[in-house]
Write an enzyme that holds these catalytic residues in place. Sequence first.
Site, mmCIF file in Angstrom:
data_model
loop_
_atom_site.group_PDB
_atom_site.id
_atom_site.type_symbol
_atom_site.label_atom_id
_atom_site.label_comp_id
_atom_site.label_asym_id
_atom_site.label_seq_id
_atom_site.Cartn_x
_atom_site.Cartn_y
_atom_site.Cartn_z
ATOM 1 N N GLU A 152 -35.403 -3.725 72.440
ATOM 2 C CA GLU A 152 -34.489 -2.769 71.811
ATOM 3 C C GLU A 152 -34.297 -1.564 72.733
ATOM 4 O O GLU A 152 -35.202 -1.213 73.488
ATOM 5 C CB GLU A 152 -35.152 -2.338 70.505
ATOM 6 C CG GLU A 152 -34.399 -1.389 69.658
ATOM 7 C CD GLU A 152 -35.364 -0.511 68.870
ATOM 8 O OE1 GLU A 152 -34.988 0.633 68.595
ATOM 9 O OE2 GLU A 152 -36.471 -0.950 68.559
ATOM 10 N N LYS A 180 -26.698 6.276 69.555
ATOM 11 C CA LYS A 180 -27.481 5.246 68.847
ATOM 12 C C LYS A 180 -26.519 4.447 67.975
ATOM 13 O O LYS A 180 -25.797 5.027 67.168
ATOM 14 C CB LYS A 180 -28.531 5.959 67.986
ATOM 15 C CG LYS A 180 -29.184 5.106 66.897
ATOM 16 C CD LYS A 180 -30.110 5.962 66.012
ATOM 17 C CE LYS A 180 -30.584 5.203 64.774
ATOM 18 N NZ LYS A 180 -31.384 6.040 63.860
ATOM 19 N N VAL A 186 -32.683 -1.828 65.892
ATOM 20 C CA VAL A 186 -33.191 -3.171 65.607
ATOM 21 C C VAL A 186 -32.060 -4.050 65.051
ATOM 22 O O VAL A 186 -31.910 -5.213 65.444
ATOM 23 C CB VAL A 186 -34.374 -3.109 64.612
ATOM 24 C CG1 VAL A 186 -34.728 -4.494 64.086
ATOM 25 C CG2 VAL A 186 -35.582 -2.470 65.279
ATOM 26 N N ASP A 209 -31.061 6.164 51.277
ATOM 27 C CA ASP A 209 -31.217 5.911 52.714
ATOM 28 C C ASP A 209 -32.121 4.698 52.945
ATOM 29 O O ASP A 209 -33.337 4.773 52.803
ATOM 30 C CB ASP A 209 -31.804 7.148 53.403
ATOM 31 C CG ASP A 209 -31.814 7.019 54.924
ATOM 32 O OD1 ASP A 209 -31.472 5.939 55.442
ATOM 33 O OD2 ASP A 209 -32.174 8.012 55.585
ATOM 34 N N SER A 232 -32.438 1.603 55.938
ATOM 35 C CA SER A 232 -31.909 1.173 57.232
ATOM 36 C C SER A 232 -31.180 -0.161 57.117
ATOM 37 O O SER A 232 -31.628 -1.076 56.413
ATOM 38 C CB SER A 232 -33.051 1.012 58.223
ATOM 39 O OG SER A 232 -32.542 0.514 59.449
ATOM 40 N N LYS A 287 -42.972 2.658 60.169
ATOM 41 C CA LYS A 287 -43.683 3.934 60.228
ATOM 42 C C LYS A 287 -43.881 4.511 58.840
ATOM 43 O O LYS A 287 -43.089 4.306 57.938
ATOM 44 C CB LYS A 287 -42.885 4.921 61.077
ATOM 45 C CG LYS A 287 -42.952 4.563 62.545
ATOM 46 C CD LYS A 287 -42.680 5.765 63.431
ATOM 47 C CE LYS A 287 -42.971 5.397 64.864
ATOM 48 N NZ LYS A 287 -41.782 4.998 65.598
HETATM 49 N N1 PSU Z 1 -38.305 3.679 63.736
HETATM 50 C C1 PSU Z 1 -39.115 4.118 64.695
HETATM 51 N N2 PSU Z 1 -38.642 4.356 65.954
HETATM 52 C C2 PSU Z 1 -37.358 4.129 66.267
HETATM 53 C C3 PSU Z 1 -36.526 3.622 65.249
HETATM 54 C C4 PSU Z 1 -37.030 3.419 64.016
HETATM 55 O O1 PSU Z 1 -40.266 4.315 64.418
HETATM 56 O O2 PSU Z 1 -36.951 4.354 67.408
HETATM 57 C C5 PSU Z 1 -35.127 3.283 65.574
HETATM 58 C C6 PSU Z 1 -35.007 1.770 65.717
HETATM 59 O O3 PSU Z 1 -34.006 1.520 66.666
HETATM 60 C C7 PSU Z 1 -34.544 1.334 64.336
HETATM 61 C C8 PSU Z 1 -33.642 2.493 63.982
HETATM 62 O O4 PSU Z 1 -33.848 0.118 64.360
HETATM 63 O O5 PSU Z 1 -34.309 3.650 64.469
HETATM 64 C C9 PSU Z 1 -33.397 2.587 62.511
HETATM 65 O O6 PSU Z 1 -32.508 3.634 62.304
HETATM 66 P P1 PSU Z 1 -31.848 3.849 60.871
HETATM 67 O O7 PSU Z 1 -32.992 4.194 59.957
HETATM 68 O O8 PSU Z 1 -30.891 4.967 61.113
HETATM 69 O O9 PSU Z 1 -31.170 2.549 60.533
HETATM 70 MN MN MN Z 2 -30.760 5.638 57.489
#
Ligand code: PSU
Ligand code: MN
Length: 298
Positions: free
Chosen positions: A15, A76, A96, A128, A130, A149
Site C-alpha cells: 500500500e 490519499k 487499503v 465514519d 472506512s 488500530k
Molecule cells: N490506518 C492506519 N494507518 C494508515 C491508514 C489506516 O493505521 O495509514 C490508511 C490506510 O491506507 C487505510 C486508510 O486504508 O488509511 C483508511 O482511511 P479511511 O479511514 O479514510 O478510509
Molecule cells: Mn473515514
Amino acid sequence: MRAALGAGRPVVALESTIISHGLPRPANLAAAREFGEMLREAGVTPATVAVIDGVPKAGLEAAELERIALDESVIKVSSRDLGIAMAGKRTAATTVAATSVLAAKAGIRVFATGGLGGVHRGFGESLDESADLTVLSATRITVVSAGVKSILDIPATLERLETLGVPVVGFGTSRFPAFWLSDSGQDLDWRADTPEEIAGIMAARDLLGDASALLVANPLPPGRQLDPALHDRVLAEALAASEAARVRGKAVSPFLLGYIQRATGGVSVDVNLDIVRGNIALAGRIATAWSDRAAARD
Ligand code: PSU
Ligand code: MN
C-alpha cells in the site's frame, strides 16, 4: 511484476498511503525502499500500488516511489476516487481499499499493509466507516494486517467484517491484534499457524468462487508492542484533540496517527515499522506458499 506473475512466481502488493500519510518524512522513503528490498531478498516481487500522473500502477520505479514518499502534494485516494484521479492526471497514494482493487485487477493475490481502516469510534454520530471494509467484501485478495488500530472501534469493526462476509484468520493467535498492541482482547473464530494453511484456505475459497477478501491478522510479539500504559494515555489525548479540532472524513486517520507520533516522541513510528516489516515477511511467505501450491498442481 508482470513477468513474475506470468511465470507463477510470488508477488506481494504494498500500500502507498502508509508511506505518504502514515509515516513521517523522510523516514518514510527509507522504509518504503526497505519494504521492497525485504521482499526481493525473500525471492518475492514487490508491487507498491499508487496512481502516478493519472496512471494506476502496481509496481513503481525508484523515482516514483520517491515522489510518493517526499512530494507533499500527493493525495490519499480510496477506491471511489480512482477514476477521478486518473482522469485528472493526479499523483495519489492508495488506501487499503484502492490498493486492493488495483492489485486484484493486476492478478496479485497477496497484499501486505500495516493496519486497515474500519469503524470509527462515535460511528453512531459520524457514520465514519472506512471503505476498506466494503471493498474487501467484494475483492478477491489476501490481506495481511496487524488488525486495526485502537483509534477505531475494534469490536464494531469485527462485527462489520462478519456482516460483510470477510473471514478473519489469526496467524499464530486466536485473538485479534490492535496494531501497536498485540492483543485487542477480541477473540477470533479461526487461527492458522503456517503460510501453507493460508494458501490452502485461499484455494478452497477459490473453489467456492468466493470473491471476498481473506484477512490474515498478524500480531507483533508481545515483547515488541507499544507500552500499553503509554498507548492508552496518548490515544485518549489524540481522540480528544480530534474531537476539539472537528476533524472529519479522510483526514481523521492521518490526524490521529500524526498526533500519536508526536506524543510518543516517535516511539509509535518504530513500533509501526516493526509491524509492517512483520506483515510483509508473512505476506511474502504466503505468496511463496501460494505459488508453490500452483506449481505442484501443474
Ligand atoms: N490506518 C492506519 N494507518 C494508515 C491508514 C489506516 O493505521 O495509514 C490508511 C490506510 O491506507 C487505510 C486508510 O486504508 O488509511 C483508511 O482511511 P479511511 O479511514 O479514510 O478510509
Ligand atoms: Mn473515514
